[in-house]
Design a protein around this motif. Structure first.
Motif, PDB file in Angstrom:
ATOM      1  N   ALA A  29       0.825  -1.209   0.000  1.00 39.96           N
ATOM      2  CA  ALA A  29       0.000   0.000   0.000  1.00 39.96           C
ATOM      3  C   ALA A  29       0.860   1.260   0.000  1.00 39.96           C
ATOM      4  CB  ALA A  29      -0.926  -0.013   1.211  1.00 39.96           C
ATOM      5  N   ALA A  30       1.971   1.234   0.724  1.00 38.65           N
ATOM      6  CA  ALA A  30       2.821   2.423   0.822  1.00 38.65           C
ATOM      7  C   ALA A  30       3.375   2.832  -0.540  1.00 38.65           C
ATOM      8  CB  ALA A  30       3.969   2.162   1.798  1.00 38.65           C
ATOM      9  N   VAL A  31       3.862   1.858  -1.306  1.00 39.43           N
ATOM     10  CA  VAL A  31       4.427   2.180  -2.619  1.00 39.43           C
ATOM     11  C   VAL A  31       3.316   2.514  -3.609  1.00 39.43           C
ATOM     12  CG1 VAL A  31       5.906   1.367  -4.498  1.00 39.43           C
ATOM     13  CG2 VAL A  31       6.443   0.744  -2.148  1.00 39.43           C
ATOM     14  N   GLN A  32       2.161   1.887  -3.469  1.00 43.66           N
ATOM     15  CA  GLN A  32       1.013   2.233  -4.324  1.00 43.66           C
ATOM     16  C   GLN A  32       0.653   3.708  -4.167  1.00 43.66           C
ATOM     17  OE1 GLN A  32      -2.153  -0.436  -3.262  1.00 43.66           O
ATOM     18  NE2 GLN A  32      -1.179  -2.228  -4.183  1.00 43.66           N
ATOM     19  N   THR A  33       0.675   4.189  -2.936  1.00 43.31           N
ATOM     20  CA  THR A  33       0.357   5.597  -2.678  1.00 43.31           C
ATOM     21  C   THR A  33       1.339   6.508  -3.398  1.00 43.31           C
ATOM     22  OG1 THR A  33      -0.582   5.056  -0.506  1.00 43.31           O
ATOM     23  CG2 THR A  33       0.089   7.342  -0.868  1.00 43.31           C
ATOM     24  N   GLU A  34       2.616   6.140  -3.372  1.00 43.94           N
ATOM     25  CA  GLU A  34       3.634   6.920  -4.086  1.00 43.94           C
ATOM     26  C   GLU A  34       3.389   6.875  -5.589  1.00 43.94           C
ATOM     27  OE1 GLU A  34       7.883   6.906  -2.773  1.00 43.94           O
ATOM     28  OE2 GLU A  34       7.236   5.141  -1.649  1.00 43.94           O
ATOM     29  N   GLN A  35       3.020   5.701  -6.100  1.00 46.45           N
ATOM     30  CA  GLN A  35       2.773   5.564  -7.534  1.00 46.45           C
ATOM     31  C   GLN A  35       1.650   6.474  -8.002  1.00 46.45           C
ATOM     32  OE1 GLN A  35       2.395   1.115  -7.638  1.00 46.45           O
ATOM     33  NE2 GLN A  35       3.749   1.300  -9.401  1.00 46.45           N
ATOM     34  N   VAL A  36       0.551   6.478  -7.261  1.00 42.84           N
ATOM     35  CA  VAL A  36      -0.602   7.300  -7.643  1.00 42.84           C
ATOM     36  C   VAL A  36      -0.262   8.783  -7.541  1.00 42.84           C
ATOM     37  CG1 VAL A  36      -2.973   7.922  -7.051  1.00 42.84           C
ATOM     38  CG2 VAL A  36      -2.284   5.518  -7.065  1.00 42.84           C
ATOM     39  N   ALA A  37       0.541   9.143  -6.537  1.00 37.59           N
ATOM     40  CA  ALA A  37       0.956  10.539  -6.405  1.00 37.59           C
ATOM     41  C   ALA A  37       1.781  10.967  -7.617  1.00 37.59           C
ATOM     42  CB  ALA A  37       1.768  10.726  -5.119  1.00 37.59           C
ATOM     43  N   ASN A  38       2.602  10.055  -8.117  1.00 35.20           N
ATOM     44  CA  ASN A  38       3.441  10.357  -9.284  1.00 35.20           C
ATOM     45  C   ASN A  38       2.673  10.268 -10.591  1.00 35.20           C
ATOM     46  OD1 ASN A  38       5.615  10.676  -7.576  1.00 35.20           O
ATOM     47  ND2 ASN A  38       6.448   8.633  -7.928  1.00 35.20           N
ATOM     48  N   ASN A  39       1.666   9.378 -10.627  1.00 37.45           N
ATOM     49  CA  ASN A  39       0.910   9.150 -11.859  1.00 37.45           C
ATOM     50  C   ASN A  39      -0.553   8.858 -11.519  1.00 37.45           C
ATOM     51  OD1 ASN A  39      -0.106   8.458 -14.344  1.00 37.45           O
ATOM     52  ND2 ASN A  39       1.165   6.643 -14.644  1.00 37.45           N
ATOM     53  N   PRO A  40      -1.412   9.886 -11.480  1.00 36.93           N
ATOM     54  CA  PRO A  40      -2.818   9.707 -11.111  1.00 36.93           C
ATOM     55  C   PRO A  40      -3.567   8.708 -11.990  1.00 36.93           C
ATOM     56  CG  PRO A  40      -2.235  12.032 -11.056  1.00 36.93           C
ATOM     57  CD  PRO A  40      -1.079  11.304 -11.688  1.00 36.93           C
ATOM     58  N   GLU A  41      -3.044   8.441 -13.197  1.00 36.41           N
ATOM     59  CA  GLU A  41      -3.701   7.475 -14.084  1.00 36.41           C
ATOM     60  C   GLU A  41      -3.737   6.070 -13.477  1.00 36.41           C
ATOM     61  OE1 GLU A  41      -1.726   7.507 -17.826  1.00 36.41           O
ATOM     62  OE2 GLU A  41      -2.584   9.409 -18.477  1.00 36.41           O
ATOM     63  N   LEU A  42      -2.879   5.829 -12.495  1.00 41.39           N
ATOM     64  CA  LEU A  42      -2.821   4.501 -11.886  1.00 41.39           C
ATOM     65  C   LEU A  42      -3.900   4.278 -10.832  1.00 41.39           C
ATOM     66  CD1 LEU A  42       1.028   3.963 -11.461  1.00 41.39           C
ATOM     67  CD2 LEU A  42      -0.499   2.747 -13.018  1.00 41.39           C
ATOM     68  N   LYS A  43      -4.640   5.322 -10.469  1.00 39.98           N
ATOM     69  CA  LYS A  43      -5.618   5.187  -9.378  1.00 39.98           C
ATOM     70  C   LYS A  43      -6.628   4.074  -9.612  1.00 39.98           C
ATOM     71  CE  LYS A  43      -8.661   7.845  -6.348  1.00 39.98           C
ATOM     72  NZ  LYS A  43      -9.206   9.197  -6.023  1.00 39.98           N
ATOM     73  N   PRO A  44      -7.281   3.998 -10.798  1.00 42.51           N
ATOM     74  CA  PRO A  44      -8.234   2.892 -11.002  1.00 42.51           C
ATOM     75  C   PRO A  44      -7.566   1.524 -11.015  1.00 42.51           C
ATOM     76  CG  PRO A  44      -7.936   4.126 -13.044  1.00 42.51           C
ATOM     77  CD  PRO A  44      -7.282   4.913 -11.950  1.00 42.51           C
ATOM     78  N   TRP A  45      -6.285   1.490 -11.401  1.00 40.59           N
ATOM     79  CA  TRP A  45      -5.580   0.207 -11.437  1.00 40.59           C
ATOM     80  C   TRP A  45      -5.248  -0.280 -10.033  1.00 40.59           C
ATOM     81  CZ3 TRP A  45      -5.986  -2.298 -15.743  1.00 40.59           C
ATOM     82  CH2 TRP A  45      -6.139  -1.592 -16.928  1.00 40.59           C
ATOM     83  N   VAL A  46      -4.938   0.648  -9.140  1.00 44.61           N
ATOM     84  CA  VAL A  46      -4.701   0.272  -7.748  1.00 44.61           C
ATOM     85  C   VAL A  46      -5.980  -0.307  -7.154  1.00 44.61           C
ATOM     86  CG1 VAL A  46      -4.221   1.183  -5.436  1.00 44.61           C
ATOM     87  CG2 VAL A  46      -2.804   1.888  -7.369  1.00 44.61           C
ATOM     88  N   ALA A  47      -7.119   0.324  -7.493  1.00 52.04           N
ATOM     89  CA  ALA A  47      -8.405  -0.186  -7.011  1.00 52.04           C
ATOM     90  C   ALA A  47      -8.694  -1.568  -7.588  1.00 52.04           C
ATOM     91  CB  ALA A  47      -9.528   0.787  -7.384  1.00 52.04           C
ATOM     92  N   ALA A  48      -8.350  -1.756  -8.872  1.00 54.13           N
ATOM     93  CA  ALA A  48      -8.589  -3.051  -9.517  1.00 54.13           C
ATOM     94  C   ALA A  48      -7.738  -4.138  -8.875  1.00 54.13           C
ATOM     95  CB  ALA A  48      -8.293  -2.964 -11.017  1.00 54.13           C
ATOM     96  N   VAL A  49      -6.470  -3.824  -8.589  1.00 55.60           N
ATOM     97  CA  VAL A  49      -5.588  -4.802  -7.959  1.00 55.60           C
ATOM     98  C   VAL A  49      -6.081  -5.155  -6.557  1.00 55.60           C
ATOM     99  CG1 VAL A  49      -3.268  -5.100  -6.991  1.00 55.60           C
ATOM    100  CG2 VAL A  49      -3.538  -4.325  -9.346  1.00 55.60           C
ATOM    101  N   ALA A  50      -6.641  -4.169  -5.866  1.00 59.52           N
ATOM    102  CA  ALA A  50      -7.153  -4.423  -4.516  1.00 59.52           C
ATOM    103  C   ALA A  50      -8.296  -5.433  -4.541  1.00 59.52           C
ATOM    104  CB  ALA A  50      -7.618  -3.123  -3.879  1.00 59.52           C
ATOM    105  N   ALA A  51      -9.041  -5.468  -5.664  1.00 58.69           N
ATOM    106  CA  ALA A  51     -10.167  -6.402  -5.788  1.00 58.69           C
ATOM    107  C   ALA A  51      -9.764  -7.700  -6.480  1.00 58.69           C
ATOM    108  CB  ALA A  51     -11.305  -5.740  -6.580  1.00 58.69           C
ATOM    109  N   ALA A  52      -8.479  -7.828  -6.806  1.00 61.32           N
ATOM    110  CA  ALA A  52      -8.024  -8.970  -7.597  1.00 61.32           C
ATOM    111  C   ALA A  52      -7.775 -10.200  -6.739  1.00 61.32           C
ATOM    112  CB  ALA A  52      -6.744  -8.599  -8.359  1.00 61.32           C
TER     113      ALA A  52
END
Length: 404
Positions: free
Chosen positions: A334-357
């Motif tokens: 989760a910690a690195v995911q937060t950094e990823q989204v901060a750097n690239n907001p396009e990843l936000k839906p993908w983080v949500a998708a991975v959380a449901a995977a």
């Protein structure tokens, strides 16, 4: 399979394991590392990362790349010959096969800490409660959409919340003279991989392929093909050719993965991403793709100390951010995911998708998964081609899976 395999290039290198690496000493010398990324040469960000992690561990790390399928086969053969690499990055469904063959060490035996990793991600490499590797990242599936096509059809992407609203959107798109949705239903693991969100989104159980829930999912895809909302060539589409169809700009939706983000930015039309909806709403569970860093069993157990350092380097929080950005992966923590989204907001839906995977081999399936997946993709082919009804196709698949 790693879902990124659709973008892999042909095999470009080969080599031996630790037995032929030139040094068997645990102090210094050469260690061997195999990965499924032949598209990345030594000068790439990934290639340099591997070299640097070897140097940080005080050794030279000899890297060999195979395509995903070949890597699994080579690993089994190398282990039989007592020539396994010191560290190996493998597609997550392969982990259970290698564990069954007695090839991999438990992370707990090596003293590797996996406590910060999301449970659903590490679950793909966990057998009987023990993890056998550290995930380097995860990728998965969602729906890309073409903003222009939806706007022209009067469809608000935010209205797509379940199967009924998605089908209604496809109907409007077709009426507006555009094409609906493209996906991969090919008779390989890619076809099963792409069908699973719909199967699981209906509440389907891989041990009961012919349940009413599984039939509902296959009936949805058949409905779309029969109505012309999806092209008949989904039967031959790989994830790459499916993406190429979406990239023409004619389709409203394309089911595809995180690894297409770079291509999406080059497509020449405005796009967005929504999670694949469950039958009655919410995000459907999607299969996790991605690889695990593993340590194969060695006769010389003194090598494990250095191998552990290499794994720790490749999966450290600092390196994960750079590595997962390079590989278009969502980080497993989760910690690195937060950094990823901060750097690239396009990843936000993908983080949500991975959380449901969920892992394809999770839930105790392990090595049973391939004996289920092949009948499943065969059923999809049979139903979409009109050879059998969804019910009959899945009944045949269930019978075949039980024999397997």
């Amino acid at each position: 399979m790693a879902v990124a395999t659709a973008a892999l290039l042909p095999l470009t290198a080969c080599g031996g394991g630790s037995g032929s690496s030139g040094s068997s000493s645990s102090a210094g010398g050469t260690y061997t590392f195999w990965d499924p990324y032949p598209q990345f040469d030594a000068s790439s960000d990934w290639g340099r990362r591997v070299t640097a992690c070897g140097s940080a561990a005080g050794v030279k790390l000899k890297r060999t790349s195979y395509d995903t399928t070949d890597l699994g086969n080579k690993a089994l053969l190398a282990a039989q010959q007592g020539n396994a690499p010191d560290v190996m990055l493998v597609d997550n469904p392969v982990v259970s096969t290698l564990v069954e063959a007695g090839i991999l060490n438990k992370t707990s035996d090596l003293g590797l800490d996996t406590s910060s990793i999301q449970q659903n991600i590490i679950g793909a490499g966990t057998i009987d409660g023990a993890s056998y590797g550290v995930p380097i990242g995860a990728n998965t599936l969602a729906l890309y959409y073409n903003r222009k096509v939806l706007s022209a059809a009067g469809v608000d992407p935010a209205s797509v919340k379940d199967w009924a609203s998605l089908t209604a959107a496809l109907k409007k798109v077709k009426a507006a003279g555009k094409k609906g949705i493209t996906f991969s239903a090919i008779n390989t693991e890619e076809g099963s991989f792409q069908f699973l969100p719909w199967f699981w989104g209906a509440g389907g159980d891989l041990t009961k392929l012919d349940s009413a829930k599984g039939v509902a999912a296959l009936s949805l895809w058949k409905q779309w093909v029969d109505a012309g909302y999806a092209p008949k060539d989904v039967l031959q589409n790989t994830q790459t050719t499916s993406w190429q169809e979406f990239a023409t700009g004619e389709y409203a939706f394309g089911e595809n993965g995180t690894w297409q983000l770079g291509n999406a930015d080059k497509a020449g039309f405005p796009y967005g991403v929504v999670n694949i909806p469950g039958q009655n709403g919410g995000s459907a569970p999607v299969p996790t793709g991605g690889e695990f860093v593993t340590v194969p069993v060695q006769q010389d157990t003194s090598r494990y100390d250095v191998s552990k350092k290499i794994v720790g380097c490749l999966t450290s929080a600092t390196n994960l951010l750079a590595t997962d950005t390079t590989l278009m992966y969502v980080a497993p923590t989760a910690a690195v995911q937060t950094e990823q989204v901060a750097n690239n907001p396009e990843l936000k839906p993908w983080v949500a998708a991975v959380a449901a995977a969920r892992g394809r081999t999770s839930g105790g399936l392990g090595t049973k998964y391939p004996t289920i997946s092949q009948p499943l993709w065969t059923a999809v082919q049979s139903a979409l081609s009109g050879g059998k009804s969804p019910q009959d196709a899945l009944a045949a698949a269930q019978s075949s899976a039980q024999k397997g």
